[in-house]
Design a protein around this motif. Structure first.
Motif, PDB file in Angstrom:
ATOM      1  N   GLY A   1       0.954  -1.170   0.096  1.00 19.33           N
ATOM      2  CA  GLY A   1      -0.194  -0.004   0.192  1.00 19.33           C
ATOM      3  C   GLY A   1       0.975   1.168  -0.124  1.00 19.33           C
ATOM      4  O   GLY A   1       1.037   1.898  -0.922  1.00 19.33           O
ATOM      5  N   PRO A   2       1.646   1.607   1.184  1.00 27.50           N
ATOM      6  CA  PRO A   2       2.256   2.832   1.277  1.00 27.50           C
ATOM      7  C   PRO A   2       3.612   2.554   0.445  1.00 27.50           C
ATOM      8  O   PRO A   2       4.119   3.517  -0.257  1.00 27.50           O
ATOM      9  CB  PRO A   2       2.559   2.832   2.636  1.00 27.50           C
TER      10      PRO A   2
ATOM     11  N   ARG B   1      -3.114   2.751  -4.696  1.00 24.85           N
ATOM     12  CA  ARG B   1      -3.040   3.096  -6.045  1.00 24.85           C
ATOM     13  C   ARG B   1      -1.582   3.844  -6.508  1.00 24.85           C
ATOM     14  O   ARG B   1      -1.027   3.778  -7.427  1.00 24.85           O
ATOM     15  CB  ARG B   1      -4.255   3.650  -6.601  1.00 24.85           C
ATOM     16  N   HIS B   2      -1.437   4.660  -5.258  1.00 23.55           N
ATOM     17  CA  HIS B   2      -0.291   5.551  -5.567  1.00 23.55           C
ATOM     18  C   HIS B   2       1.040   5.584  -4.618  1.00 23.55           C
ATOM     19  O   HIS B   2       2.148   5.861  -4.870  1.00 23.55           O
ATOM     20  CB  HIS B   2      -0.836   7.046  -5.241  1.00 23.55           C
ATOM     21  N   GLY B   3       0.558   4.709  -3.447  1.00 23.37           N
ATOM     22  CA  GLY B   3       1.824   4.699  -2.539  1.00 23.37           C
ATOM     23  C   GLY B   3       2.165   6.195  -2.112  1.00 23.37           C
ATOM     24  O   GLY B   3       1.352   7.116  -2.214  1.00 23.37           O
ATOM     25  N   LEU B   4       3.242   6.299  -1.023  1.00 16.06           N
ATOM     26  CA  LEU B   4       3.823   7.585  -0.453  1.00 16.06           C
ATOM     27  C   LEU B   4       3.997   8.483  -1.489  1.00 16.06           C
ATOM     28  O   LEU B   4       4.667   8.080  -2.179  1.00 16.06           O
ATOM     29  CB  LEU B   4       4.688   7.233   0.346  1.00 16.06           C
ATOM     30  N   ARG B   5       3.388   9.678  -1.314  1.00 18.21           N
ATOM     31  CA  ARG B   5       3.593  10.830  -2.397  1.00 18.21           C
ATOM     32  C   ARG B   5       4.112  12.171  -1.434  1.00 18.21           C
ATOM     33  O   ARG B   5       3.947  11.955  -0.238  1.00 18.21           O
ATOM     34  CB  ARG B   5       2.317  11.195  -3.198  1.00 18.21           C
TER      35      ARG B   5
ATOM     36  N   ALA C   1      -2.186  -1.426  -6.092  1.00 18.85           N
ATOM     37  CA  ALA C   1      -3.245  -1.316  -6.763  1.00 18.85           C
ATOM     38  C   ALA C   1      -2.956  -0.280  -7.895  1.00 18.85           C
ATOM     39  O   ALA C   1      -4.181   0.013  -8.503  1.00 18.85           O
ATOM     40  CB  ALA C   1      -4.403  -0.845  -5.670  1.00 18.85           C
ATOM     41  N   ALA C   2      -1.685  -0.086  -8.256  1.00 18.49           N
ATOM     42  CA  ALA C   2      -1.432   0.764  -9.306  1.00 18.49           C
ATOM     43  C   ALA C   2      -1.942   0.206 -10.575  1.00 18.49           C
ATOM     44  O   ALA C   2      -1.518  -0.918 -10.498  1.00 18.49           O
ATOM     45  CB  ALA C   2      -0.012   1.359  -9.269  1.00 18.49           C
ATOM     46  N   ARG C   3      -2.478   0.904 -11.498  1.00 16.89           N
ATOM     47  CA  ARG C   3      -2.669   0.245 -12.780  1.00 16.89           C
ATOM     48  C   ARG C   3      -1.541   0.599 -13.630  1.00 16.89           C
ATOM     49  O   ARG C   3      -1.224   1.450 -13.816  1.00 16.89           O
ATOM     50  CB  ARG C   3      -4.224   0.844 -13.135  1.00 16.89           C
TER      51      ARG C   3
END
Ligand SMILES: [Mg+2]
Length: 184
Positions: free
Chosen positions: A18-19, A163-167, A24-26
């Motif tokens: 996740g982080p 979907r993005h992780g840590l930003r 879940a990134a496509r």
């Protein structure tokens, strides 16, 4: 053992999937800067075998630069992931992280009866009153309520989109909170 100086910093409870691994990134929107790794950690293989299933390598996407970012946030980092101690073997080295303490889950890696994330009681017990931020993609109002009533110190439950992780926004919020909760 933590030194007295280190004790003044808050803890950062770190989830992996996740982080750090935006599972879940496509494909068309795969986050930039990530590398894909294939891993077969022994505990995963054992779980699959116990279920009579073949263990295919896990796909794990990691961004190497995240290690340094995390180390610079002003926290004492702690693994709070289903990877358990294997995070120190499989994840940490790829991010340039030193060996970190690990929250252990015991046998029970399933949601509790009231729907509370199984990690929650363990995270609160491990923190033992110390201020902590918790970064995870599975945090809901239930975990916030539980921490609010069972943890005597400050806590930041920081949800990260898998979907993005840590930003950048996440790092900024975490750095700000560490600064506010670090005491001389
Ligand atoms: Mg997760």
């Amino acid at each position: 053992m933590a030194t007295d100086e280190a004790r003044q910093r808050p803890l950062l409870m770190l989830d992996v999937d996740g982080p750090l691994n935006p599972f879940a990134a496509r494909r068309p929107r795969r986050p930039r800067g990530y590398r894909t790794h294939r891993m077969l950690p022994p505990s995963y293989v054992a779980r699959r075998e116990a279920a009579g299933r073949e263990a295919h390598p896990l796909r794990v996407r990691l961004k190497a630069a995240h290690g340094e970012r995390l180390l610079g946030l002003g926290y004492d980092l702690v693994w709070a992931t289903t990877w358990g101690a294997e995070a120190n073997e499989y994840i940490g080295p790829l991010l340039g992280l030193p060996r970190l303490p690990v929250v252990e889950w015991g046998e029970k890696i399933v949601p509790e009866l009231d729907g509370l994330l199984f990690k929650t009681r363990h995270v609160v017990a491990w923190a033992a009153g110390r201020p902590f931020a918790w970064v995870d993609d599975a945090l809901t109002a239930k975990e916030r309520r539980f921490v609010g009533t069972h943890h005597p110190g400050p806590a930041l439950l920081h949800h990260v989109d898998p979907r993005h992780g840590l930003r950048e926004d996440d790092f900024a919020a975490l750095a700000r909170w560490a600064e506010e909760h670090t005491h001389a």
